[in-house]
Design a protein around this motif. Structure first.
Motif, PDB file in Angstrom:
ATOM      1  N   GLY A   9      13.502 130.472  60.911  1.00  0.00           N
ATOM      2  CA  GLY A   9      12.757 129.287  61.323  1.00  0.00           C
ATOM      3  C   GLY A   9      11.609 129.684  62.218  1.00  0.00           C
ATOM      4  N   SER A  10      10.396 129.567  61.723  1.00  0.00           N
ATOM      5  CA  SER A  10       9.227 129.997  62.502  1.00  0.00           C
ATOM      6  C   SER A  10       8.467 128.815  63.087  1.00  0.00           C
ATOM      7  CB  SER A  10       8.287 130.826  61.616  1.00  0.00           C
ATOM      8  OG  SER A  10       7.863 130.067  60.479  1.00  0.00           O
ATOM      9  N   GLY A  14      12.098 128.069  66.863  1.00  0.00           N
ATOM     10  CA  GLY A  14      12.234 129.487  66.549  1.00  0.00           C
ATOM     11  C   GLY A  14      11.236 130.340  67.308  1.00  0.00           C
ATOM     12  N   THR A  15       9.998 129.853  67.438  1.00  0.00           N
ATOM     13  CA  THR A  15       8.974 130.635  68.132  1.00  0.00           C
ATOM     14  C   THR A  15       9.244 130.705  69.627  1.00  0.00           C
ATOM     15  OG1 THR A  15       7.375 129.942  66.440  1.00  0.00           O
ATOM     16  CG2 THR A  15       6.492 130.944  68.442  1.00  0.00           C
ATOM     17  N   ASP A  16       9.692 129.604  70.218  1.00  0.00           N
ATOM     18  CA  ASP A  16      10.048 129.636  71.639  1.00  0.00           C
ATOM     19  C   ASP A  16      11.206 130.610  71.865  1.00  0.00           C
ATOM     20  OD1 ASP A  16       9.636 128.246  74.345  1.00  0.00           O
ATOM     21  OD2 ASP A  16      11.793 128.082  74.077  1.00  0.00           O
ATOM     22  N   LEU A  17      12.171 130.610  70.962  1.00  0.00           N
ATOM     23  CA  LEU A  17      13.298 131.532  71.077  1.00  0.00           C
ATOM     24  C   LEU A  17      12.836 132.982  70.946  1.00  0.00           C
ATOM     25  CD1 LEU A  17      16.343 131.849  71.400  1.00  0.00           C
ATOM     26  CD2 LEU A  17      16.583 131.413  68.948  1.00  0.00           C
ATOM     27  N   LEU A  18      11.903 133.229  70.049  1.00  0.00           N
ATOM     28  CA  LEU A  18      11.312 134.565  69.899  1.00  0.00           C
ATOM     29  C   LEU A  18      10.770 135.058  71.233  1.00  0.00           C
ATOM     30  CD1 LEU A  18       9.772 136.831  68.067  1.00  0.00           C
ATOM     31  CD2 LEU A  18       7.867 135.216  68.186  1.00  0.00           C
ATOM     32  N   ILE A  19       9.992 134.208  71.899  1.00  0.00           N
ATOM     33  CA  ILE A  19       9.393 134.594  73.173  1.00  0.00           C
ATOM     34  C   ILE A  19      10.476 134.836  74.225  1.00  0.00           C
ATOM     35  CG2 ILE A  19       7.827 133.905  75.007  1.00  0.00           C
ATOM     36  CD1 ILE A  19       6.482 134.471  72.303  1.00  0.00           C
ATOM     37  N   LYS A  20      11.500 134.003  74.251  1.00  0.00           N
ATOM     38  CA  LYS A  20      12.573 134.162  75.231  1.00  0.00           C
ATOM     39  C   LYS A  20      13.327 135.468  75.032  1.00  0.00           C
ATOM     40  CE  LYS A  20      13.749 129.497  76.819  1.00  0.00           C
ATOM     41  NZ  LYS A  20      12.430 128.889  76.655  1.00  0.00           N
ATOM     42  N   VAL A  21      13.639 135.800  73.779  1.00  0.00           N
ATOM     43  CA  VAL A  21      14.345 137.056  73.520  1.00  0.00           C
ATOM     44  C   VAL A  21      13.528 138.233  74.045  1.00  0.00           C
ATOM     45  CG1 VAL A  21      15.140 138.635  71.712  1.00  0.00           C
ATOM     46  CG2 VAL A  21      15.653 136.194  71.540  1.00  0.00           C
ATOM     47  N   ILE A  22      12.230 138.216  73.771  1.00  0.00           N
ATOM     48  CA  ILE A  22      11.373 139.335  74.167  1.00  0.00           C
ATOM     49  C   ILE A  22      11.183 139.398  75.684  1.00  0.00           C
ATOM     50  CG2 ILE A  22       9.006 140.235  74.030  1.00  0.00           C
ATOM     51  CD1 ILE A  22       8.935 139.183  71.129  1.00  0.00           C
ATOM     52  N   ASP A  37       6.707 129.642  55.464  1.00  0.00           N
ATOM     53  CA  ASP A  37       5.273 129.355  55.419  1.00  0.00           C
ATOM     54  C   ASP A  37       4.509 130.583  55.893  1.00  0.00           C
ATOM     55  OD1 ASP A  37       2.677 128.496  55.622  1.00  0.00           O
ATOM     56  OD2 ASP A  37       3.061 126.926  57.112  1.00  0.00           O
ATOM     57  N   PRO A  38       3.841 131.296  54.999  1.00  0.00           N
ATOM     58  CA  PRO A  38       3.152 132.535  55.405  1.00  0.00           C
ATOM     59  C   PRO A  38       2.041 132.314  56.414  1.00  0.00           C
ATOM     60  CG  PRO A  38       2.581 131.923  53.150  1.00  0.00           C
ATOM     61  CD  PRO A  38       3.704 131.030  53.554  1.00  0.00           C
ATOM     62  N   THR A  39       1.579 131.059  56.565  1.00  0.00           N
ATOM     63  CA  THR A  39       0.488 130.789  57.505  1.00  0.00           C
ATOM     64  C   THR A  39       0.981 130.242  58.839  1.00  0.00           C
ATOM     65  OG1 THR A  39       0.156 128.506  56.731  1.00  0.00           O
ATOM     66  CG2 THR A  39      -1.016 130.249  55.553  1.00  0.00           C
ATOM     67  N   SER A  40       2.302 130.194  59.053  1.00  0.00           N
ATOM     68  CA  SER A  40       2.835 129.591  60.281  1.00  0.00           C
ATOM     69  C   SER A  40       2.449 130.407  61.506  1.00  0.00           C
ATOM     70  CB  SER A  40       4.362 129.469  60.205  1.00  0.00           C
ATOM     71  OG  SER A  40       4.978 130.736  60.298  1.00  0.00           O
ATOM     72  N   ASP A  41       2.258 129.697  62.617  1.00  0.00           N
ATOM     73  CA  ASP A  41       1.905 130.362  63.868  1.00  0.00           C
ATOM     74  C   ASP A  41       3.042 131.259  64.341  1.00  0.00           C
ATOM     75  OD1 ASP A  41       0.163 130.617  66.345  1.00  0.00           O
ATOM     76  OD2 ASP A  41       2.012 129.848  67.235  1.00  0.00           O
ATOM     77  N   GLY A  42       4.286 130.839  64.087  1.00  0.00           N
ATOM     78  CA  GLY A  42       5.435 131.637  64.518  1.00  0.00           C
ATOM     79  C   GLY A  42       5.455 133.014  63.886  1.00  0.00           C
TER      80      GLY A  42
END
Length: 315
Positions: A9-10, A14-22, A37-42
């Motif tokens: 899920g991008s 999903g993107t907020d979780l990505l940032i938190k993990v990092i 979606d290949p154009t998604s911001d995530g």
């Protein structure tokens, strides 16, 4: 050694979780970001951060060489999508942390019942409203029986994406059930309000409990201690005012809320606010922040427990 994770899920969650993990996790390491979606911001953001990506959904994830190193998979899609994703991932023995209302696995609210599900392989994070309010219901129920609990979660309309809007019915049903299963209430009810106010408001939650015999001061202290516990992993979580506890009048009509005796003694009202950490989304999106924060805490604990089990087996 850090545990590799994948996020399905991008979108916003999903993107907020990505940032938190990092940024925040000392024990988890981003492995793969999955979208459709290949154009998604995530996906674009993940690539800029050096994270492997696929825009072919779970099938794409299964075909990636990085998948072999992934131990935990977060699902930040939708209830319907998680049913399919779970079926595809189950044979591979990964730990699944479900941020949708699908509720295939047990409900987990970290401050309340994470210890009871440390060996689960697919856990459900209930809903944003559930993560914000169920700890309060549980805090009351540990010192006084809760005959009825009602929660109202008010979130900024701008923070409710397509997934949230498509799952409104599942939100209310899943949250109400978890109020009973996790919170300990005899009966639970949940309401969500999408507030279109400008500027957008931060998440506000109201919890009403009709409780049986118990010391009001013990109830108040239990709620305050629980709020402090949740704020350890959701810093923007706080009480808006002092816990209100009033006697239930002998002639107050409760027949539509409670079916049988005994009659409750206290009406407990708790007012909460949740401000987001703004790792990816604006601070008013506390509803998303509490979900991703709870999911991060859960995954860290599940991964730590799995690592301990492996050591015990090896020795």
């Amino acid at each position: 050694m850090k545990t590799k994770v994948a996020i399905i899920g991008s979108g916003n969650i999903g993107t907020d979780l990505l940032i938190k993990v990092i940024r925040l996790s000392d024990s988890l390491d981003m492995g793969v970001m999955v979208g459709v979606d290949p154009t998604s911001d995530g996906l674009a953001r993940a690539r800029r951060l050096g994270v492997s990506t696929t825009d072919r959904g779970v099938e794409g994830l299964l075909g990636m060489p990085e998948f072999a190193d992934v131990d935990v998979v977060f699902d930040a899609t939708s209830a319907t999508a998680h049913e399919r994703n779970s079926a595809l991932l189950e044979p591979h023995g990964k730990l699944l942390v479900d941020l949708t209302p699908a509720a295939i696995g047990p409900f987990v609210v970290p401050a309340v019942n994470l210890d009871a599900h440390r060996t689960a392989t697919n856990v459900n994070m209930v809903t944003c409203g559930g993560q914000a309010t169920i700890p309060v219901v549980a805090a009351v129920s540990r010192v006084a029986p809760v005959r009825y609990a009602e929660i109202v979660a008010s979130i900024a309309s701008k923070s409710a994406g397509p997934g949230t809007r498509a799952n409104i019915d599942e939100f209310t049903e899943t949250t109400a059930k978890a109020i009973e299963v996790v919170g300990g209430a005899d009966r639970g009810k949940a309401i969500i309000v999408l507030n279109p106010a400008e500027p957008p408001m931060i998440m506000r939650d109201t919890v009403l409990c009709l409780a049986g015999d118990g010391d009001p001061e013990l109830i108040r202290d239990s709620v305050e201690r629980m709020v402090a516990e949740v704020s350890r992993y959701v810093p923007g979580y706080r009480l808006k005012q002092q816990v209100q506890i009033t006697p239930v009048a002998a002639d107050e009509p409760l027949g539509t809320l409670i079916d049988a005796a005994p009659r409750p003694s206290w009406k407990v009202s708790v007012f909460l606010a949740v401000e987001g950490a703004a790792h990816y989304l604006p601070a008013y999106a506390g509803n998303l922040d509490i979900m991703t924060s709870a999911a991060l805490r859960t995954a860290e604990q599940l991964a730590a427990n799995a690592a301990r089990q492996r050591v015990e087996v090896d020795t």
